[in-house]
Scaffold this motif. Structure first.
Motif, PDB file in Angstrom:
ATOM      1  N   VAL A  94     -26.177  21.254  42.750  1.00 58.87           N
ATOM      2  CA  VAL A  94     -26.509  20.457  43.942  1.00 58.87           C
ATOM      3  C   VAL A  94     -27.818  20.955  44.544  1.00 58.87           C
ATOM      4  CG1 VAL A  94     -25.760  19.826  46.259  1.00 58.87           C
ATOM      5  CG2 VAL A  94     -24.093  19.923  44.399  1.00 58.87           C
ATOM      6  N   GLN A  95     -27.991  22.269  44.621  1.00 55.32           N
ATOM      7  CA  GLN A  95     -29.250  22.829  45.123  1.00 55.32           C
ATOM      8  C   GLN A  95     -30.423  22.380  44.261  1.00 55.32           C
ATOM      9  OE1 GLN A  95     -29.203  27.091  45.985  1.00 55.32           O
ATOM     10  NE2 GLN A  95     -26.961  27.059  46.059  1.00 55.32           N
ATOM     11  N   PHE A  96     -30.217  22.371  42.932  1.00 49.10           N
ATOM     12  CA  PHE A  96     -31.302  21.966  42.036  1.00 49.10           C
ATOM     13  C   PHE A  96     -31.648  20.493  42.226  1.00 49.10           C
ATOM     14  CE2 PHE A  96     -32.702  20.317  37.858  1.00 49.10           C
ATOM     15  CZ  PHE A  96     -33.885  21.029  37.758  1.00 49.10           C
ATOM     16  N   GLY A  97     -30.626  19.653  42.337  1.00 50.52           N
ATOM     17  CA  GLY A  97     -30.891  18.236  42.567  1.00 50.52           C
ATOM     18  C   GLY A  97     -31.648  17.998  43.863  1.00 50.52           C
ATOM     19  N   ARG A  98     -31.272  18.714  44.920  1.00 44.09           N
ATOM     20  CA  ARG A  98     -31.972  18.580  46.197  1.00 44.09           C
ATOM     21  C   ARG A  98     -33.417  19.064  46.078  1.00 44.09           C
ATOM     22  NH1 ARG A  98     -28.303  20.804  49.282  1.00 44.09           N
ATOM     23  NH2 ARG A  98     -29.113  22.918  49.082  1.00 44.09           N
ATOM     24  N   TYR A  99     -33.608  20.159  45.325  1.00 45.87           N
ATOM     25  CA  TYR A  99     -34.971  20.686  45.169  1.00 45.87           C
ATOM     26  C   TYR A  99     -35.849  19.697  44.407  1.00 45.87           C
ATOM     27  CZ  TYR A  99     -38.849  23.679  43.946  1.00 45.87           C
ATOM     28  OH  TYR A  99     -40.111  24.189  43.791  1.00 45.87           O
ATOM     29  N   VAL A 100     -35.316  19.111  43.331  1.00 47.65           N
ATOM     30  CA  VAL A 100     -36.095  18.140  42.551  1.00 47.65           C
ATOM     31  C   VAL A 100     -36.436  16.929  43.412  1.00 47.65           C
ATOM     32  CG1 VAL A 100     -36.010  16.544  40.593  1.00 47.65           C
ATOM     33  CG2 VAL A 100     -35.173  18.891  40.334  1.00 47.65           C
ATOM     34  N   TRP A 101     -35.489  16.465  44.208  1.00 46.06           N
ATOM     35  CA  TRP A 101     -35.751  15.321  45.082  1.00 46.06           C
ATOM     36  C   TRP A 101     -36.859  15.639  46.079  1.00 46.06           C
ATOM     37  CZ3 TRP A 101     -34.975  10.306  45.416  1.00 46.06           C
ATOM     38  CH2 TRP A 101     -35.149   9.668  46.646  1.00 46.06           C
ATOM     39  N   ASP A 102     -36.797  16.825  46.674  1.00 47.71           N
ATOM     40  CA  ASP A 102     -37.854  17.227  47.611  1.00 47.71           C
ATOM     41  C   ASP A 102     -39.190  17.383  46.888  1.00 47.71           C
ATOM     42  OD1 ASP A 102     -36.042  17.272  49.682  1.00 47.71           O
ATOM     43  OD2 ASP A 102     -35.664  19.427  49.545  1.00 47.71           O
ATOM     44  N   LEU A 103     -39.134  17.894  45.658  1.00 43.44           N
ATOM     45  CA  LEU A 103     -40.362  18.104  44.892  1.00 43.44           C
ATOM     46  C   LEU A 103     -41.038  16.782  44.574  1.00 43.44           C
ATOM     47  CD1 LEU A 103     -41.831  20.585  43.812  1.00 43.44           C
ATOM     48  CD2 LEU A 103     -40.694  20.222  41.621  1.00 43.44           C
ATOM     49  N   LEU A 104     -40.247  15.760  44.282  1.00 36.53           N
ATOM     50  CA  LEU A 104     -40.818  14.432  44.020  1.00 36.53           C
ATOM     51  C   LEU A 104     -41.513  13.869  45.247  1.00 36.53           C
ATOM     52  CD1 LEU A 104     -37.929  12.851  41.901  1.00 36.53           C
ATOM     53  CD2 LEU A 104     -40.163  13.642  41.095  1.00 36.53           C
ATOM     54  N   HIS A 105     -41.145  14.368  46.426  1.00 38.02           N
ATOM     55  CA  HIS A 105     -41.800  13.972  47.675  1.00 38.02           C
ATOM     56  C   HIS A 105     -42.826  15.018  48.124  1.00 38.02           C
ATOM     57  CE1 HIS A 105     -38.129  11.502  47.651  1.00 38.02           C
ATOM     58  NE2 HIS A 105     -38.783  10.669  48.432  1.00 38.02           N
ATOM     59  N   LEU A 106     -43.226  15.881  47.160  1.00 40.83           N
ATOM     60  CA  LEU A 106     -44.229  16.931  47.406  1.00 40.83           C
ATOM     61  C   LEU A 106     -43.804  17.879  48.524  1.00 40.83           C
ATOM     62  CD1 LEU A 106     -47.534  14.850  47.081  1.00 40.83           C
ATOM     63  CD2 LEU A 106     -46.308  16.147  45.326  1.00 40.83           C
ATOM     64  N   ASP A 107     -42.510  18.134  48.603  1.00 39.00           N
ATOM     65  CA  ASP A 107     -41.970  19.072  49.586  1.00 39.00           C
ATOM     66  C   ASP A 107     -41.429  20.284  48.827  1.00 39.00           C
ATOM     67  OD1 ASP A 107     -40.795  20.466  51.610  1.00 39.00           O
ATOM     68  OD2 ASP A 107     -39.342  18.927  52.160  1.00 39.00           O
ATOM     69  N   PHE A 108     -42.065  21.432  48.982  1.00 38.01           N
ATOM     70  CA  PHE A 108     -41.657  22.637  48.272  1.00 38.01           C
ATOM     71  C   PHE A 108     -40.630  23.454  49.061  1.00 38.01           C
ATOM     72  CE2 PHE A 108     -45.676  21.510  46.401  1.00 38.01           C
ATOM     73  CZ  PHE A 108     -45.565  21.863  45.073  1.00 38.01           C
TER      74      PHE A 108
END
Length: 304
Positions: free
Chosen positions: A62-76
């Motif tokens: 779940v953490q990884f999915g949230r991170y990838v979603w944020d990354l697609l929005h250029l949010d690190f």
């Protein structure tokens, strides 16, 4: 050319995705940040609250999915330690590393091309023997050992240079000098070997027979055709420096991305680690692409 650039971009993107996946899951194996940031007497409720605030209570997938979603929005994400956007923290450090790498590589490239070319032109002579021996020693010397010796001699012993920091130009001397040695040795060796091949070619012999002076023969006729393998080595060494020069930055207390990455790993600041790797990998990809374009500029056959 555009097809080539597109293919390289896709291959680099796949590598970048694999790198992010590996680092994300491996970084979670370093331990629980709550145990590091909270005092030993902190209650379990305080630990749970800390994990909840930083999204560490959820399953890793779940953490990884949230991170990838944020990354697609250029949010690190935010830095756990500094409570600031991880991208901003890494960008500040990356500027220092970029300056250090740029200064070092400009000096290395100019010096190595000149020394290697002259050594090849006077192959077997005194200058060639000195240049070959010096470059071989430089290419073989461990960076960390040279850095420690430099501190002992020039800082502790002679008191000429500061051991760490970036306050004055003197703070830059030892980091640049230590980082200069190894790539200089490697590039001189490659330039010399490539120039020996170029100088023995028919067009150079023709130029000499026509009475062309030595300088145009070396730096106009031969060097251009000898540059393809040299560019490869220059690109590899520049990528190594951009990758943080981790040990050197740590030894000299240089506030670059290499030192930041070590600190972030020790502090389990996961978002900073991932942001540092992403930005560094993207910079290396752009550099490799520029090197490929330089190949095409030097050799028209590559364009087709």
């Amino acid at each position: 050319m555009w097809t080539f650039i597109r293919q390289r971009s896709i291959a680099s993107l796949i590598s970048l995705v694999g790198l992010v996946v590996a680092v994300f899951f491996l970084s979670r194996l370093t331990g629980d940040p709550a145990a590091l940031y909270l005092p030993s007497e902190a209650s379990e409720e305080m630990r749970q609250q800390f994990r909840e605030v930083h999204g560490l209570n959820d399953p890793v997938l779940v953490q990884f999915g949230r991170y990838v979603w944020d990354l697609l929005h250029l949010d690190f994400g935010d830095s756990i330690r500094k409570a600031r956007p991880a991208f901003d923290v890494v960008a500040e450090a990356f500027v220092w590393t970029l300056q250090l790498a740029l200064i070092t590589m400009v000096l290395v490239t100019v010096a190595a091309i000149v020394v290697g070319s002259l050594a090849a032109f006077r192959a077997g002579g005194f200058f060639d023997r000195v240049a070959s021996l010096t470059s071989l020693i430089g290419a073989s010397a461990p960076d960390f050992w040279v850095a420690i010796v430099a501190i002992v001699v020039f800082s502790v012993g002679l008191g000429w240079l500061p051991t760490s920091g970036t306050g004055t130009v003197w703070h830059w001397v030892m980091p640049v000098a230590v980082l200069f040695i190894r790539p200089f040795g490697l590039i001189v060796q490659v330039v010399r070997g490539s120039m020996l091949t170029a100088l023995s070619s028919a067009y150079v012999k023709t130029a000499r027979a026509k009475g062309v002076k030595s300088r145009p023969i070396i730096f106009v006729h031969a060097l251009r055709n000898a540059m393809l393998p040299v560019i490869t080595v220059i690109g590899d060494q520049a990528a190594a420096l951009l990758n943080g020069a981790v040990v050197i930055e740590f030894i000299f207390g240089f506030p670059g991305v290499g030192k930041l990455m070590i600190d972030a790993i020790l502090q389990r600041d996961f978002n900073v680690v991932l942001a540092a790797i992403m930005i560094t990998a993207l910079a290396i990809f752009i550099m490799n692409l520029l090197i490929d374009l330089a190949y095409a500029a030097l050799d028209p056959r590559i364009r087709h």
